[in-house]
Scaffold this active site. Structure first.
Site, PDB file in Angstrom:
ATOM      1  N   TYR A 147       0.847  -1.194   0.000  1.00  0.00           N
ATOM      2  CA  TYR A 147       0.000   0.000   0.000  1.00  0.00           C
ATOM      3  C   TYR A 147       0.884   1.246   0.000  1.00  0.00           C
ATOM      4  O   TYR A 147       1.552   1.555   0.997  1.00  0.00           O
ATOM      5  CB  TYR A 147      -0.916   0.030   1.217  1.00  0.00           C
ATOM      6  CG  TYR A 147      -1.919  -1.097   1.313  1.00  0.00           C
ATOM      7  CD1 TYR A 147      -2.215  -1.904   0.217  1.00  0.00           C
ATOM      8  CD2 TYR A 147      -2.574  -1.364   2.505  1.00  0.00           C
ATOM      9  CE1 TYR A 147      -3.138  -2.937   0.306  1.00  0.00           C
ATOM     10  CE2 TYR A 147      -3.507  -2.389   2.610  1.00  0.00           C
ATOM     11  CZ  TYR A 147      -3.779  -3.176   1.507  1.00  0.00           C
ATOM     12  OH  TYR A 147      -4.700  -4.192   1.621  1.00  0.00           O
TER      13      TYR A 147
ATOM     14  N   PRO B  42     -15.880  -4.887   2.777  1.00  0.00           N
ATOM     15  CA  PRO B  42     -17.155  -5.364   3.320  1.00  0.00           C
ATOM     16  C   PRO B  42     -18.337  -4.468   2.973  1.00  0.00           C
ATOM     17  O   PRO B  42     -19.491  -4.894   3.098  1.00  0.00           O
ATOM     18  CB  PRO B  42     -16.913  -5.387   4.832  1.00  0.00           C
ATOM     19  CG  PRO B  42     -15.882  -4.340   5.056  1.00  0.00           C
ATOM     20  CD  PRO B  42     -14.978  -4.418   3.852  1.00  0.00           C
TER      21      PRO B  42
ATOM     22  N   GLY C 272     -18.607  -3.170  -0.106  1.00  0.00           N
ATOM     23  CA  GLY C 272     -18.652  -3.121  -1.565  1.00  0.00           C
ATOM     24  C   GLY C 272     -17.980  -1.887  -2.123  1.00  0.00           C
ATOM     25  O   GLY C 272     -18.537  -1.204  -2.994  1.00  0.00           O
TER      26      GLY C 272
ATOM     27  N   GLY D  65     -17.595   0.913  -0.844  1.00  0.00           N
ATOM     28  CA  GLY D  65     -18.378   2.103  -0.552  1.00  0.00           C
ATOM     29  C   GLY D  65     -19.798   2.080  -1.069  1.00  0.00           C
ATOM     30  O   GLY D  65     -20.608   2.930  -0.696  1.00  0.00           O
TER      31      GLY D  65
ATOM     32  N   PHE E 219     -22.333   0.110  -0.442  1.00  0.00           N
ATOM     33  CA  PHE E 219     -23.349  -0.085   0.585  1.00  0.00           C
ATOM     34  C   PHE E 219     -23.315   0.985   1.675  1.00  0.00           C
ATOM     35  O   PHE E 219     -24.155   0.978   2.570  1.00  0.00           O
ATOM     36  CB  PHE E 219     -23.239  -1.487   1.193  1.00  0.00           C
ATOM     37  CG  PHE E 219     -23.598  -2.561   0.212  1.00  0.00           C
ATOM     38  CD1 PHE E 219     -24.914  -2.778  -0.147  1.00  0.00           C
ATOM     39  CD2 PHE E 219     -22.621  -3.335  -0.391  1.00  0.00           C
ATOM     40  CE1 PHE E 219     -25.258  -3.744  -1.082  1.00  0.00           C
ATOM     41  CE2 PHE E 219     -22.945  -4.307  -1.314  1.00  0.00           C
ATOM     42  CZ  PHE E 219     -24.271  -4.521  -1.669  1.00  0.00           C
TER      43      PHE E 219
ATOM     44  N   GLY F 119     -23.584   4.012   0.606  1.00  0.00           N
ATOM     45  CA  GLY F 119     -24.417   5.021  -0.029  1.00  0.00           C
ATOM     46  C   GLY F 119     -23.686   6.303  -0.357  1.00  0.00           C
ATOM     47  O   GLY F 119     -24.305   7.353  -0.496  1.00  0.00           O
TER      48      GLY F 119
END
Length: 319
Positions: free
Chosen positions: A53, A208, A210, A212, A214, A216
């Site tokens: 990273y 977890p 997706g 961002g 999920f 929204g």
């Protein structure tokens, strides 16, 4: 708190990859340090990073943030991705990556991570990707030697299949396996999760929420890695918004946020599962952590499964 193998962690961790500049837009060092320190203060003490990273910069940031607080956290990092040499693979950022997990590279990789992190050990050390040119058991055998020296407390695999997990676990017990898993990526349920349950290995879902979706908060993705993500193409994104819209309605009914619903669903799948959502802001981090207080009854879980069955998303997953 939850248990991954012999490691006790916070029930929701923190994925530091979001702090890499360009992943989700720009992130200053000051902002990154503030968010990392807030994660520890708020109880997200399972911190996940990797030597790849930002080419080591993310580990340096984590090390700065944890200075004087090392014993308050459970620290995980990864190795195996290289920027020269190795065999090309397709990364989940729609870019080619190269992996070199030869056993003779393990020691130098971990010792470099420890220097950047400013610590003498990590609590969980993952192989980031299995090397297609090296049997995974040979790589894990070399990693196990460093566990014996106290430089890593536990071992794990990322982005590995069930057979690779079985082979590695015979060489040295694995505390956790990390893979993509969310309401729109349920592939691990077919083969991987049953094997982990049989062997007593914990599971750490990355992405977890997706990437961002999920949460929204998907607006303009042209300036970050999601520009190359099939599920965020204009056509697929519109289809996915329509397909998963009932989840937003269910979250409103439960008086929680969509992100909390997605994370609570994960936490209800198994007791030895610790998601590592990423965020660049303390307020969103606090929102994520409150998902651990959400209880979903059997009827609600059945409704979620009906709305978001395996294979429901338009576009391929990150891997």
């Amino acid at each position: 708190m939850r248990t991954l193998g012999t490691l006790t962690t916070s029930d929701i961790g923190y994925g530091a990859m979001a702090l890499v500049p360009g992943m989700y837009g720009d992130a200053s060092d000051e902002q990154a340090l503030t968010t990392l320190r807030h994660a520890v203060d708020a109880g997200a003490t399972f911190i996940d990073t990797a030597d790849a990273y930002g080419a080591g910069d993310n580990e340096r940031l984590v090390g700065r943030a944890l200075a004087g607080r090392r014993e308050e956290v459970q620290l995980a990092t990864k190795w195996g991705i290289v920027f020269q040499g190795g065999r090309a693979l397709t990364h989940h950022h729609a870019q080619e990556i190269r992996v070199d997990a030869r056993p003779e590279r393990a020691r130098a990789a971990l010792e470099a991570s420890l220097r950047r992190l400013g610590t003498d050990h990590v609590d969980l050390w993952y192989l980031h990707f299995p090397d297609p040119d090296v049997p995974v058991e040979e790589t894990v055998g070399a990693m196990a030697e460093l566990v014996g020296e106290g430089k890593a407390r536990d071992l794990g695999l990322c982005n590995a299949g069930a057979e690779q997990v079985l082979a590695a676990h015979q060489v040295h017990p694995l505390a956790a396996v990390q893979s993509e898993y969310s309401l729109w990526t349920r592939d691990p349920e077919r083969e991987l999760l049953p094997v982990l349950a049989e062997l007593g290995i914990g599971f750490v879902p990355w992405s977890p929420l997706g990437a961002g979706f999920f949460a929204g908060r998907v607006a303009n993705v042209e300036q970050d890695f999601r520009a190359n993500h099939p599920r965020f193409s204009r056509e697929n994104l519109d289809a996915n918004r329509d397909r998963f819209a009932p989840l937003r309605g269910l979250a409103e009914e439960l008086q929680i946020t969509p992100a909390q619903l997605a994370l609570a669903w994960l936490l209800h799948q198994r007791e030895d599962l610790v998601p590592i959502p990423s965020t660049r802001t303390p307020s969103h981090l606090d929102e994520n952590l409150r998902a651990a207080d959400v209880t979903l009854d059997a009827t609600t879980l059945a409704r979620i499964d009906a709305i978001a069955p395996a294979g429901a998303a338009s576009g391929s997953a990150l891997l």
